[in-house]
Design a protein around this motif. Sequence first.
Motif, short mmCIF file in Angstrom:
data_model
loop_
_atom_site.label_atom_id
_atom_site.label_comp_id
_atom_site.label_asym_id
_atom_site.label_seq_id
_atom_site.Cartn_x
_atom_site.Cartn_y
_atom_site.Cartn_z
N LYS A 1 13.70 8.38 -15.29
CA LYS A 1 14.33 6.98 -15.12
C LYS A 1 15.47 6.88 -15.67
CE LYS A 1 12.43 3.08 -15.03
NZ LYS A 1 11.88 1.88 -15.20
N GLN B 1 11.42 -7.96 2.83
CA GLN B 1 11.26 -6.49 2.33
C GLN B 1 12.12 -5.59 3.24
OE1 GLN B 1 7.08 -5.91 2.58
NE2 GLN B 1 6.52 -7.03 0.66
N ASP C 1 11.25 2.12 -10.07
CA ASP C 1 10.28 1.48 -10.74
C ASP C 1 8.88 1.22 -9.85
OD1 ASP C 1 9.02 -1.15 -12.16
OD2 ASP C 1 9.84 0.06 -13.60
N ASP C 2 7.81 1.31 -10.64
CA ASP C 2 6.48 1.32 -9.87
C ASP C 2 6.38 -0.32 -9.42
OD1 ASP C 2 5.75 3.71 -10.02
OD2 ASP C 2 4.61 3.37 -11.78
N ASN C 3 6.87 -1.29 -10.15
CA ASN C 3 6.90 -2.56 -9.79
C ASN C 3 7.64 -2.69 -8.52
OD1 ASN C 3 5.17 -3.45 -11.85
ND2 ASN C 3 6.77 -3.65 -13.27
N ILE C 4 8.90 -2.40 -8.35
CA ILE C 4 9.68 -2.32 -7.29
C ILE C 4 8.91 -1.88 -6.15
CG2 ILE C 4 11.82 -1.54 -6.22
CD1 ILE C 4 13.17 -1.54 -8.85
N ARG C 5 8.45 -0.84 -6.07
CA ARG C 5 7.58 -0.50 -4.99
C ARG C 5 6.17 -1.11 -4.71
NH1 ARG C 5 5.39 4.09 -5.45
NH2 ARG C 5 5.87 4.67 -7.80
N ALA C 6 5.48 -1.73 -5.85
CA ALA C 6 4.66 -2.52 -5.62
C ALA C 6 4.89 -3.60 -4.78
CB ALA C 6 3.85 -2.89 -6.72
N ASN C 7 6.17 -4.36 -5.32
CA ASN C 7 6.24 -5.64 -4.65
C ASN C 7 6.97 -5.43 -3.06
OD1 ASN C 7 5.82 -7.21 -6.85
ND2 ASN C 7 7.91 -6.97 -7.67
N ASN C 8 7.37 -3.94 -2.52
CA ASN C 8 8.02 -3.82 -1.60
C ASN C 8 7.13 -2.43 -0.91
OD1 ASN C 8 9.49 -3.43 0.76
ND2 ASN C 8 11.46 -3.56 -0.21
N ARG D 1 9.15 6.75 -2.19
CA ARG D 1 9.32 7.41 -3.42
C ARG D 1 10.40 8.30 -3.44
NH1 ARG D 1 4.81 7.36 -6.99
NH2 ARG D 1 5.46 9.24 -7.68
#
Length: 631
Positions: free
Chosen positions: A95, A170, A615-622, A627
């Motif tokens: 990161k 998205q 970030d995992d949260n970014i990918r979870a939201n979209n 990756r």
Amino acid sequence: MKKIFPIILAGILLNAAACKKDSAFLDVQPTSILTNQQAFSDPAQVLSILADLYNRQQDFSGLDNGWASFADFSESFPSENGSASIVQRNEWGFKEWETWDYGYIRDLNLFIERATEANTLAETDKKRFLAEARFLRANYYFEMVKRMGGVPLILQSLRYDFSGDPTYLQYPRAKESEIYDFVISEAEAIKNDLPVNPNEKSRATKGAALAMESRAALYAGSIARYGVNTPQVSLPGLEVSIPASMANGYYTKALNAAKEIISGSAGAYALYKNKPDLGENFASIFLDKGNNPESIWVEDYKLRSGRVNGFTVSTQPRYGAEEEEGGRINPSLNLVQSFEKLDNSFAPIPHTDGSGNPVYYNNLSDIFAGRDARLYGTVILPGSSFKGRPVDIWAGYQLADGSIVTGDDRGAQKTLPGQSGPVQVVGFDGPVSAKEFTAQTGFYLRKYVDPTPGAGSRGTNSEIPFIRYRYAEVMLNAAEAAFELGQADEAAGYMNQVRARAGLTIPLTATDISFDRIVHERRVELAFEGHILFDKKRWRIAHLVWDGNKMTAADLLSNIGSATKRSTQPFGLWPYRLHNPGNANHGKWSFRIVLPVTVTGANRFRLGNYYSFIDDNIRANNPKIVRQPNQ
């Protein structure tokens, strides 16, 4: 009763009137909030909004975002105990260096939309404001792509319709090349809407747009050319990596943009040559705000407006400084020895002779004589001065038997053999092993350190600017692009101009220009300006230079000038004075290579570090965000 009735009636009427006024009051627009039309009707008001967007631009290294980024990559040592982790870790996290500020992108998009709709602004004002906002948006996308690779390219403000279905918001990641193409095309689209004014430094100009274009195109070209060396660092959708076939096209754009600045069509930019002493001249590039033709776009600071930076407070030589503050960045011997001799050759700092015996010098500064003047403008060396007074950098006395007499604090005193009273045995600027704020490598930073009285005080601080784009880099961009396009003769011409300013007056020829030379020149010219990480990444050599293996002194002294020379630990060079009465060298200086004791790790750049983790949260939201490779 007759008197009471009129009073009651008056009260009823007054109450009724008051109710009507309350109702009317509720329909009055608040005076503390401006409508979009009001906000974009006055140029001064628009400029204040734009100023906030300028202030939110991202820099990897900057004068007001802490000093630690300058003290990494083995170019220097962090002389602050709380920051020792920088030289104790064995690898960077995935990161590291990321940025993903779509709130900023949205605000830029909103500004562009609202300025476009404004119907009371003069057309000339509107055109410039729009071009500036588009410049800031393109420059931030450039900051994102060089860290993250391809990112969602969003060019309008997005609004949620509260339907329960957010999928239309998205966006997938664009190809890495598409983000670079956007930056380049935006620069071309806006350049003629920006002023041709080399005296305008803190707002976008035609020169700034072209400098951004030149750097971005150069980055894209090198990723395309050298990405073949790291095939593991790619994605099938090209969100990461650029096809090799695109390299020449990008190099051509980089060269053309640089040549447009060099030709003078963006204004009379030039190399700074205002002082006869070449080392002082180079240092002054980063201090002179009033007569500096080299800076193109800067983050500025002004004492009278209260916007200042504390960089000098953190980094100045501590001894004699205001409030005894400073000393946190100690440039490494790795960097110091990379500055060439004036005959264009590379060589270690001559601390020993061919047999390994110490070389003795009459003066501390003699060991550094005959080198590229950029060394003296970048690093405060033993024997040099700052703010008109000599720095006091020396580590102790060497006795006849080779043993050392030193102290555990700055300016410590002890009694030497054959003497009757104590004398100073270590410099007031150190180095003292593991003593924070001393010159633990034997060097202090000079670049960007402000000698103005008061600049080193927390109560005052400094107003020198941070230069984001400057003319010398543009010339080196042109040299690199020309070299990659097979135009080595032209590349030599650009490089020789930059080198001559540093006292390297033996011109390089076309046959001298190589990848190693290109890499070297950027390192010594642009040290501590936020380039080293991204240059190593785009050339795909970061994992070779920072391979995680510890170094020996022999490793340090070999292959100087090689683009892929390992540099995983920051070494130092400590001066000692000989105490050996009757010896011809008594009182003279010798030097020893040291590795600061807190350097227990070795920098390791893994393949996954070429692109920072999303970030995992970014990918979870979209879910459309793919990756990064190797993560």
